[in-house]
Write a protein that holds these residues in place. Sequence first.
Motif, short mmCIF file in Angstrom:
data_model
loop_
_atom_site.label_atom_id
_atom_site.label_comp_id
_atom_site.label_asym_id
_atom_site.label_seq_id
_atom_site.Cartn_x
_atom_site.Cartn_y
_atom_site.Cartn_z
N ASN A 1 -5.00 -7.85 -12.68
CA ASN A 1 -5.79 -7.16 -13.93
C ASN A 1 -6.30 -8.18 -14.82
OD1 ASN A 1 -5.36 -4.80 -12.69
ND2 ASN A 1 -3.56 -4.39 -13.42
N CYS B 1 -9.91 -9.79 -16.36
CA CYS B 1 -11.17 -9.34 -16.45
C CYS B 1 -11.89 -9.35 -15.17
CB CYS B 1 -12.17 -10.00 -17.43
SG CYS B 1 -11.34 -10.20 -18.94
N CYS C 1 -10.93 -6.95 -11.97
CA CYS C 1 -11.66 -5.77 -11.98
C CYS C 1 -13.31 -5.80 -11.97
CB CYS C 1 -11.09 -4.90 -13.07
SG CYS C 1 -9.40 -4.38 -12.97
N HIS C 2 -13.97 -6.76 -12.54
CA HIS C 2 -15.09 -6.73 -12.87
C HIS C 2 -15.84 -7.74 -12.00
CE1 HIS C 2 -15.39 -4.27 -16.47
NE2 HIS C 2 -14.32 -4.61 -16.86
N TRP D 1 -23.50 0.09 -20.64
CA TRP D 1 -22.31 0.72 -21.03
C TRP D 1 -22.25 2.07 -21.93
CZ3 TRP D 1 -21.06 -5.09 -23.20
CH2 TRP D 1 -21.09 -5.97 -22.35
N LYS D 2 -21.14 2.43 -22.04
CA LYS D 2 -21.15 3.54 -22.81
C LYS D 2 -21.31 3.19 -24.22
CE LYS D 2 -18.12 6.23 -19.79
NZ LYS D 2 -16.56 6.81 -19.34
N THR D 3 -20.81 2.04 -24.80
CA THR D 3 -20.84 1.86 -26.05
C THR D 3 -22.35 1.67 -26.42
OG1 THR D 3 -18.94 0.36 -26.08
CG2 THR D 3 -20.46 -0.08 -27.74
N PHE E 1 -13.63 6.44 -22.42
CA PHE E 1 -13.57 5.41 -21.55
C PHE E 1 -12.54 5.62 -20.35
CE2 PHE E 1 -15.94 3.66 -25.02
CZ PHE E 1 -16.81 2.83 -24.82
N ASN E 2 -12.81 5.16 -19.23
CA ASN E 2 -11.69 5.37 -18.20
C ASN E 2 -10.84 4.53 -18.26
OD1 ASN E 2 -10.66 4.59 -15.67
ND2 ASN E 2 -12.68 5.12 -14.44
N GLN F 1 -8.58 3.00 -16.68
CA GLN F 1 -8.26 1.63 -16.05
C GLN F 1 -8.98 0.49 -16.78
OE1 GLN F 1 -9.02 1.76 -11.26
NE2 GLN F 1 -10.37 3.31 -12.31
N MET F 2 -9.99 0.70 -17.80
CA MET F 2 -10.39 -0.44 -18.60
C MET F 2 -9.23 -0.75 -19.47
SD MET F 2 -12.10 -2.79 -20.17
CE MET F 2 -12.22 -3.62 -21.59
C1 HEC Z 1 -7.83 -2.96 -14.36
C2 HEC Z 1 -9.09 -3.02 -14.40
C3 HEC Z 1 -10.01 -3.32 -15.56
C4 HEC Z 1 -9.47 -4.60 -16.14
C5 HEC Z 1 -8.48 -5.46 -16.16
C6 HEC Z 1 -10.50 -4.78 -17.03
N1 HEC Z 1 -11.64 -4.07 -17.05
FE1 HEC Z 1 -13.08 -3.77 -18.40
N2 HEC Z 1 -13.54 -1.78 -17.39
C7 HEC Z 1 -12.95 -1.27 -16.43
C8 HEC Z 1 -13.45 -0.21 -16.08
C9 HEC Z 1 -13.07 0.99 -15.14
C10 HEC Z 1 -14.48 0.24 -16.99
C11 HEC Z 1 -15.38 1.35 -17.23
C12 HEC Z 1 -15.09 2.23 -18.35
C13 HEC Z 1 -15.80 3.30 -18.46
O1 HEC Z 1 -17.09 3.38 -18.10
O2 HEC Z 1 -15.31 4.37 -18.84
C14 HEC Z 1 -14.69 -1.04 -17.93
C15 HEC Z 1 -15.56 -1.30 -18.78
C16 HEC Z 1 -15.76 -2.54 -19.38
C17 HEC Z 1 -16.72 -2.78 -20.45
C18 HEC Z 1 -18.03 -1.80 -20.75
C19 HEC Z 1 -17.47 -1.15 -22.18
C20 HEC Z 1 -18.54 -0.05 -22.32
O3 HEC Z 1 -19.25 0.07 -23.39
O4 HEC Z 1 -18.92 0.67 -21.37
C21 HEC Z 1 -16.68 -4.00 -21.02
C22 HEC Z 1 -17.48 -4.87 -21.89
C23 HEC Z 1 -15.36 -4.57 -20.10
N3 HEC Z 1 -15.13 -3.58 -19.34
C24 HEC Z 1 -14.81 -5.78 -20.35
C25 HEC Z 1 -13.56 -6.47 -19.82
C26 HEC Z 1 -13.08 -7.61 -20.17
C27 HEC Z 1 -13.70 -8.55 -21.25
C28 HEC Z 1 -11.73 -7.42 -19.64
C29 HEC Z 1 -10.71 -8.60 -19.67
C30 HEC Z 1 -10.09 -8.94 -21.00
C31 HEC Z 1 -11.69 -6.21 -18.83
N4 HEC Z 1 -12.66 -5.53 -19.27
C32 HEC Z 1 -10.64 -6.07 -18.32
C33 HEC Z 1 -11.56 -1.92 -15.60
C34 HEC Z 1 -11.29 -3.11 -16.27
#
Ligand code: HEC
Length: 172
Positions: free
Chosen positions: A42, A44, A47-48, A69-71, A124-125, A127-128
Amino acid sequence: MNKISQRVILLLGVLGFVGEASAKLEPSQVMGQGLYEQEGGNSCLFCHGIAGEGGNVKEAAKLDQPKTWKTYKALGGDAAFNKDPKAFLEKMKKGVEDLIRVGAIRHNASYKEAGFDWSKISPFNAQMMGLGGAASVTWMKKYQKRGVNAEIAAGSLWLHLAKLDKQGVLTK
Ligand code: HEC
């Protein structure tokens, strides 16, 4: 205490304050990249994906495409962005950094800044997790000792996101 020694003490205090302020850590892309690319559960990266796409979670946002992005959508998308990119980006940065700091569940419940039309997006999901992921928590613990706090970490990640951005949104 006479007037001169009072002034000397005041001056020393001011110098000390200035010295402390200039030694303060600033967000940097390099720091953001280091945090983003942590190996392990987990992060960034986990997942990404390294370039912002193709990670282990298929619902994860495409970080190289900020327009998806949703934002971006909640703030009014292209129309609002083109009208006043600077003001738009200020709000976007604030919102995204909050999401990164507190994760989706708390962000959904508590982020109520003006300028966002939440009816344009679904919550927001969960999982983020942002900085709540285990690998990021471990990184934070290590760097907190060196003066990094969640704001500096999120600001650094924002700068790294600008580097991943293929749509030229965050660098406008
Ligand atoms: C366990 C999985 C997971 C981790 C760890 C994670 N993300 Fe995410 N992230 C997601 C998911 C799933 C979405 C989509 C959320 C949604 O669209 O509802 C997302 C969305 C985002 C977005 C888009 C926001 C938007 O406005 O739509 C950003 C930027 C982002 N993540 C940055 C990060 C960063 C930087 C980190 C590390 C600090 C991180 N994420 C850690 C799963 C994760």
